[in-house]
Write an enzyme that holds these catalytic residues in place. Structure first.
Site, PDB file in Angstrom:
ATOM      1  N   ASP A  48       0.915  -1.166   0.069  1.00 61.25           N
ATOM      2  CA  ASP A  48       0.076  -0.211   0.142  1.00 61.25           C
ATOM      3  C   ASP A  48       0.806   1.269  -0.135  1.00 61.25           C
ATOM      4  O   ASP A  48       1.802   1.413   0.608  1.00 61.25           O
ATOM      5  CB  ASP A  48      -0.898   0.001   1.238  1.00 61.25           C
ATOM      6  N   ASN A  55     -12.911  -3.777   2.430  1.00 60.61           N
ATOM      7  CA  ASN A  55     -13.660  -2.589   2.353  1.00 60.61           C
ATOM      8  C   ASN A  55     -14.815  -2.774   1.385  1.00 60.61           C
ATOM      9  O   ASN A  55     -14.517  -2.847   0.302  1.00 60.61           O
ATOM     10  CB  ASN A  55     -13.157  -1.259   2.602  1.00 60.61           C
ATOM     11  N   GLU A  90     -12.641   2.877  -1.082  1.00 57.58           N
ATOM     12  CA  GLU A  90     -12.211   4.136  -2.099  1.00 57.58           C
ATOM     13  C   GLU A  90     -11.856   3.796  -3.436  1.00 57.58           C
ATOM     14  O   GLU A  90     -12.095   4.518  -4.412  1.00 57.58           O
ATOM     15  CB  GLU A  90     -11.044   4.872  -1.294  1.00 57.58           C
ATOM     16  N   VAL A  91     -11.246   2.511  -3.608  1.00 54.04           N
ATOM     17  CA  VAL A  91     -10.688   2.118  -4.882  1.00 54.04           C
ATOM     18  C   VAL A  91     -11.872   1.034  -5.565  1.00 54.04           C
ATOM     19  O   VAL A  91     -12.045  -0.100  -4.874  1.00 54.04           O
ATOM     20  CB  VAL A  91      -9.527   1.769  -5.045  1.00 54.04           C
ATOM     21  N   HIS A 128     -10.105  -5.331  -3.401  1.00 57.75           N
ATOM     22  CA  HIS A 128      -8.821  -5.478  -2.681  1.00 57.75           C
ATOM     23  C   HIS A 128      -9.087  -5.763  -1.448  1.00 57.75           C
ATOM     24  O   HIS A 128      -9.796  -5.550  -0.756  1.00 57.75           O
ATOM     25  CB  HIS A 128      -8.077  -4.120  -2.910  1.00 57.75           C
ATOM     26  N   HIS A 133      -7.021  -6.084   1.992  1.00 51.78           N
ATOM     27  CA  HIS A 133      -5.963  -5.501   2.502  1.00 51.78           C
ATOM     28  C   HIS A 133      -5.274  -6.669   3.566  1.00 51.78           C
ATOM     29  O   HIS A 133      -5.875  -7.243   4.319  1.00 51.78           O
ATOM     30  CB  HIS A 133      -6.025  -4.285   3.641  1.00 51.78           C
TER      31      HIS A 133
HETATM   32  P1  5GP Z   1      -9.752   1.125   0.525  1.00 53.22           P
HETATM   33  O1  5GP Z   1     -10.190   2.400   1.231  1.00 53.22           O
HETATM   34  O2  5GP Z   1     -10.586   1.175  -0.996  1.00 53.22           O
HETATM   35  O3  5GP Z   1     -10.122  -0.026   0.953  1.00 53.22           O
HETATM   36  O4  5GP Z   1      -8.273   1.269   0.404  1.00 53.22           O
HETATM   37  C1  5GP Z   1      -7.463   1.757  -0.831  1.00 53.22           C
HETATM   38  C2  5GP Z   1      -6.119   1.571  -0.508  1.00 53.22           C
HETATM   39  O5  5GP Z   1      -5.491   1.703  -1.746  1.00 53.22           O
HETATM   40  C3  5GP Z   1      -5.619   2.735   0.579  1.00 53.22           C
HETATM   41  O6  5GP Z   1      -5.080   2.196   1.620  1.00 53.22           O
HETATM   42  C4  5GP Z   1      -4.561   3.415  -0.369  1.00 53.22           C
HETATM   43  O7  5GP Z   1      -3.329   3.999   0.397  1.00 53.22           O
HETATM   44  C5  5GP Z   1      -4.349   2.623  -1.366  1.00 53.22           C
HETATM   45  N1  5GP Z   1      -3.911   3.107  -2.757  1.00 53.22           N
HETATM   46  C6  5GP Z   1      -4.493   4.031  -3.139  1.00 53.22           C
HETATM   47  N2  5GP Z   1      -4.018   4.382  -4.417  1.00 53.22           N
HETATM   48  C7  5GP Z   1      -2.705   3.913  -4.484  1.00 53.22           C
HETATM   49  C8  5GP Z   1      -1.684   3.594  -5.440  1.00 53.22           C
HETATM   50  O8  5GP Z   1      -1.682   4.236  -6.416  1.00 53.22           O
HETATM   51  N3  5GP Z   1      -0.841   2.732  -5.348  1.00 53.22           N
HETATM   52  C9  5GP Z   1      -0.742   2.030  -3.893  1.00 53.22           C
HETATM   53  N4  5GP Z   1       0.093   1.005  -3.887  1.00 53.22           N
HETATM   54  N5  5GP Z   1      -1.646   1.954  -3.213  1.00 53.22           N
HETATM   55  C10 5GP Z   1      -2.682   2.855  -3.318  1.00 53.22           C
END
Ligand code: 5GP
Length: 125
Positions: free
Chosen positions: A39, A97, A105-106, A110, A112
């Site tokens: 991350d 999430n 957010e993405v 994914h 974690h």
């Molecule tokens: P979410 O909140 O969607 O579960 O987690 C998204 C995760 O993606 C976050 O922990 C954030 O730091 C990570 N993230 C977002 N953009 C990038 C990126 O460009 N590269 C990497 N390695 N992680 C990312």
């Protein structure tokens, strides 16, 4: 900004670009089903993300539409990464999430993997 878990898959999401090699990432593991990378904003000593190679918005989408082979391959990849990182003992945490209340957010599934330190209770309120 959290996503809507029911949205359709967006090929231009950041993890799709990472999968296509259009954006750099620090690769941890890759096989036919999954890609793992650290991350960019780690929340623990070890914070690795594992994503399926297929186009799935979320765990909800993946569990509903993915083939048994994709699901099996992805689950095994998550376990493999945790073992390869030496996390089984003393333990680690998985988190996926989903949607707005999940804080996703993405919009590409994914998981974690957090570890390398005691992680406290499950949820911060
Ligand atoms: P979410 O909140 O969607 O579960 O987690 C998204 C995760 O993606 C976050 O922990 C954030 O730091 C990570 N993230 C977002 N953009 C990038 C990126 O460009 N590269 C990497 N390695 N992680 C990312």
């Amino acid at each position: 900004m959290p996503i809507d878990a029911t949205q359709s898959y967006d090929d231009e999401n950041i993890f799709a670009k990472i999968l296509r090699g259009e954006i750099p990432s620090s690769k941890v593991y890759e096989d036919d089903w999954a890609y793992a990378f650290d991350d960019i904003n780690p929340q623990a000593e070890i914070h690795t993300l594992v994503i399926p190679k297929g186009a799935y918005v979320s765990w909800d989408d993946f569990s509903a539409r993915a083939s048994d082979a994709e699901i099996g391959g992805f689950v095994r990849a998550v376990g493999h990464v945790a073992r390869a990182k030496g996390l089984v003992e003393p333990g680690y945490r998985l988190l996926a999430n989903i949607g707005a209340h999940g804080g996703q957010e993405v919009p590409h599934l994914h998981v974690h993997i957090f570890g390398g330190q005691p992680l406290g209770r499950m949820i911060c309120n």
